[in-house]
Design an enzyme around this catalytic site. Structure first.
Site, PDB file in Angstrom:
ATOM      1  NE  ARG A   7       7.918 -19.325  -0.397  1.00  0.00           N
ATOM      2  CZ  ARG A   7       8.949 -20.169  -0.498  1.00  0.00           C
ATOM      3  NH1 ARG A   7       9.869 -19.997  -1.435  1.00  0.00           N
ATOM      4  NH2 ARG A   7       9.074 -21.173   0.336  1.00  0.00           N
ATOM      5  CE1 TYR A  19      -0.230   4.935  -3.043  1.00  0.00           C
ATOM      6  CE2 TYR A  19       1.314   3.104  -3.085  1.00  0.00           C
ATOM      7  CZ  TYR A  19       0.185   3.717  -2.567  1.00  0.00           C
ATOM      8  OH  TYR A  19      -0.525   3.104  -1.568  1.00  0.00           O
ATOM      9  CG  ASP A  57       4.429   2.669 -11.233  1.00  0.00           C
ATOM     10  OD1 ASP A  57       3.456   2.349 -11.937  1.00  0.00           O
ATOM     11  OD2 ASP A  57       4.421   2.640  -9.987  1.00  0.00           O
ATOM     12  CE  LYS A 115      -4.170   1.489  -7.215  1.00  0.00           C
ATOM     13  NZ  LYS A 115      -3.041   0.788  -6.733  1.00  0.00           N
TER      14      LYS A 115
HETATM   15  O1  P1T Z   1      -1.350  -0.736  -3.985  1.00  0.00           O
HETATM   16  P1  P1T Z   1      -0.371  -1.560  -4.748  1.00  0.00           P
HETATM   17  O2  P1T Z   1      -1.002  -2.583  -5.644  1.00  0.00           O
HETATM   18  O3  P1T Z   1       0.706  -2.152  -3.866  1.00  0.00           O
HETATM   19  O4  P1T Z   1       0.369  -0.572  -5.779  1.00  0.00           O
HETATM   20  C1  P1T Z   1       1.207   0.458  -5.379  1.00  0.00           C
HETATM   21  C2  P1T Z   1       1.243   1.505  -6.442  1.00  0.00           C
HETATM   22  C3  P1T Z   1       2.332   1.559  -7.305  1.00  0.00           C
HETATM   23  N1  P1T Z   1       2.414   2.482  -8.281  1.00  0.00           N
HETATM   24  C4  P1T Z   1       1.439   3.405  -8.455  1.00  0.00           C
HETATM   25  C5  P1T Z   1       1.585   4.420  -9.544  1.00  0.00           C
HETATM   26  C6  P1T Z   1       0.315   3.400  -7.629  1.00  0.00           C
HETATM   27  O5  P1T Z   1      -0.639   4.328  -7.844  1.00  0.00           O
HETATM   28  C7  P1T Z   1       0.207   2.445  -6.580  1.00  0.00           C
HETATM   29  C8  P1T Z   1      -0.945   2.402  -5.657  1.00  0.00           C
HETATM   30  N2  P1T Z   1      -1.682   3.595  -5.605  1.00  0.00           N
HETATM   31  C9  P1T Z   1      -2.789   3.812  -4.817  1.00  0.00           C
HETATM   32  C10 P1T Z   1      -3.294   2.895  -3.991  1.00  0.00           C
HETATM   33  C11 P1T Z   1      -3.379   5.153  -4.942  1.00  0.00           C
HETATM   34  O6  P1T Z   1      -4.531   5.376  -4.505  1.00  0.00           O
HETATM   35  O7  P1T Z   1      -2.710   6.023  -5.493  1.00  0.00           O
END
Ligand code: P1T
Length: 392
Positions: A55, A107, A179, A204
């Site tokens: 962890r 998001y 971000d 992503k």
């Molecule tokens: O899904 P996750 O890995 O927890 O990430 C969250 C997140 C944070 N910041 C941005 C700009 C994001 O686009 C996302 C996740 N977005 C999607 C799942 C989406 O389809 O827009």
């Protein structure tokens, strides 16, 4: 050969492939092994080889962290279980009564984390249009601790002036967080523009293959990385070693993929903008984008995300989204395959309807993550799906 460990002076592609990784000292394996172990043997209590418990830290994760720091040209990075875990690790360092100034388009899951989790713990949030520096300045309060910047924003692709906001934040002693998920470090360098922290959903573009969920926090600030590591370890926000391995495999080709994402997206954006069935296209690489000049200045390319409004409202949007064949109707973005979705019903359902309306995330609003397939096939697919939407 000479074992090189410092990749700081090399180009982006070289860093993407090599930063953070050395051949395995035992076997010479060129790929960092997946250290699928929860714990590590100690010779005597407290006498261990750098790892106690996974962890807290893990060698595969450390390789990924070195690589992520290399991509952002930063001193420190932490890998986390998801992008939301990355946001949690940062906001988890706040206290009740602290204020966070966030962009008004982020998001949906980031908004939900603020509005439904941290707000309940006494952290205060306000949401402003960060394309307007005066609005950002006016919204800063004595209790403001963080300014959360998503640029380009998800899903309306607004561009915030990172250097301008970072300057305001520094004057007010507020930590600025960017971000950088949509742009990636290949196209945008928030730390060089003055931001304090970068957060990613590595799910992503960094992972790039739609096969792993992950997140990252990257910074040059030692005090902040210690806070993030403390929250990560205390809340258990760590990613597993297999996921770190997959993300690390993805980052190696980020530069090559991004060039193709951008090229395809430019072509798709121009195609959509000229189409009668499309009332408006939002893409930072089109001169019609409201922050086109800023995007040209701040980014090394306009990215692979496009949003647009289709004529005919929800019925037309549904027919169109049901008709695509090469594009896949799915949440998420940044993978090699092209994805398409309806933010109001899918990714941004947790944003209040009145906020969605104010931002233009309406029933006719569609978001595309342009993949790296052949441009012709992507455009042919949009053409047939738009024709189906029109004629049904
Ligand atoms: O899904 P996750 O890995 O927890 O990430 C969250 C997140 C944070 N910041 C941005 C700009 C994001 O686009 C996302 C996740 N977005 C999607 C799942 C989406 O389809 O827009």
């Amino acid at each position: 050969m000479v074992l090189r460990t410092d990749w700081t002076e090399t180009g982006f592609g070289t860093r993407a492939i090599h930063a953070g990784q050395e051949p395995d000292p035992v076997t010479g394996a060129i790929m960092t092994p997946i250290y699928q172990s929860s714990t590590y043997v100690q010779a005597s209590p407290g006498d261990f080889k750098g790892y106690e418990y996974s962890r807290t830290s893990n060698p595969t994760r450390e390789a990924l962290e070195g690589n992520l720091a290399g991509l952002e040209e930063a001193r420190y990075a932490r890998a986390l279980a998801s992008g939301c875990a990355g946001a949690t690790a940062i906001m988890g360092a706040l206290s009740a009564g602290d204020h966070v100034l966030c962009g008004d388009d982020v998001y949906g899951g980031t908004f939900r984390l603020m509005d439904k989790v941290f707000a309940n713990l006494g952290v205060e949030f306000s949401f402003v249009d960060q394309t307007n520096l005066d609005a950002v300045r006016a919204a800063l309060r004595p209790e403001t601790k963080l300014c959360w910047i998503e640029t380009p924003t998800n899903p309306t692709l607004k561009i915030a002036d990172i250097a301008g906001i970072a300057t305001l934040c520094r004057e007010a002693q507020v930590t600025s967080v960017v971000d950088n998920t949509f742009a990636t470090p290949y196209l945008q360098s928030p730390l060089a523009l003055g931001a304090d922290l970068v957060v990613h959903s590595t799910t992503k573009y960094l992972g790039g293959h739609s096969d792993v969920v992950g997140g990252a926090v990257v910074t040059n600030d030692e005090a902040w990385i210690e806070r993030v590591q403390f929250v990560l370890n205390s809340m258990g926000l760590n990613p597993g070693p297999q996921d770190c391995f997959l993300t690390l495999r993805g980052t190696k080709t980020l530069h090559v993929r991004m060039d193709r994402h951008v090229r395809n997206a430019q072509a798709v954006a121009h195609y959509l903008e000229a189409h009668d069935q499309v009332s408006k296209v939002i893409y930072p690489g089109l001169p019609s984008h409201p922050q086109y000049e800023l995007a040209q200045r701040q980014m090394r390319g306009p990215g692979g995300m496009i949003s647009f409004h289709i004529r005919g409202g929800l019925p037309a949007a549904r027919r169109f989204l049901e008709a695509v064949e090469v594009f896949s109707l799915a949440e998420s973005l940044g993978g090699v395959e092209s994805l398409i979705e309806h933010p109001a019903i899918m990714t941004h359902a947790s944003v209040p309807p009145e906020t969605r309306e104010a931002l233009g995330i309406a029933d006719d609003f569609i978001r595309i993550s342009v993949g790296i397939e052949d441009e012709r096939d992507l455009i042919d697919d949009l053409a047939q799906a738009l024709a189906t939407a029109e004629h049904a």
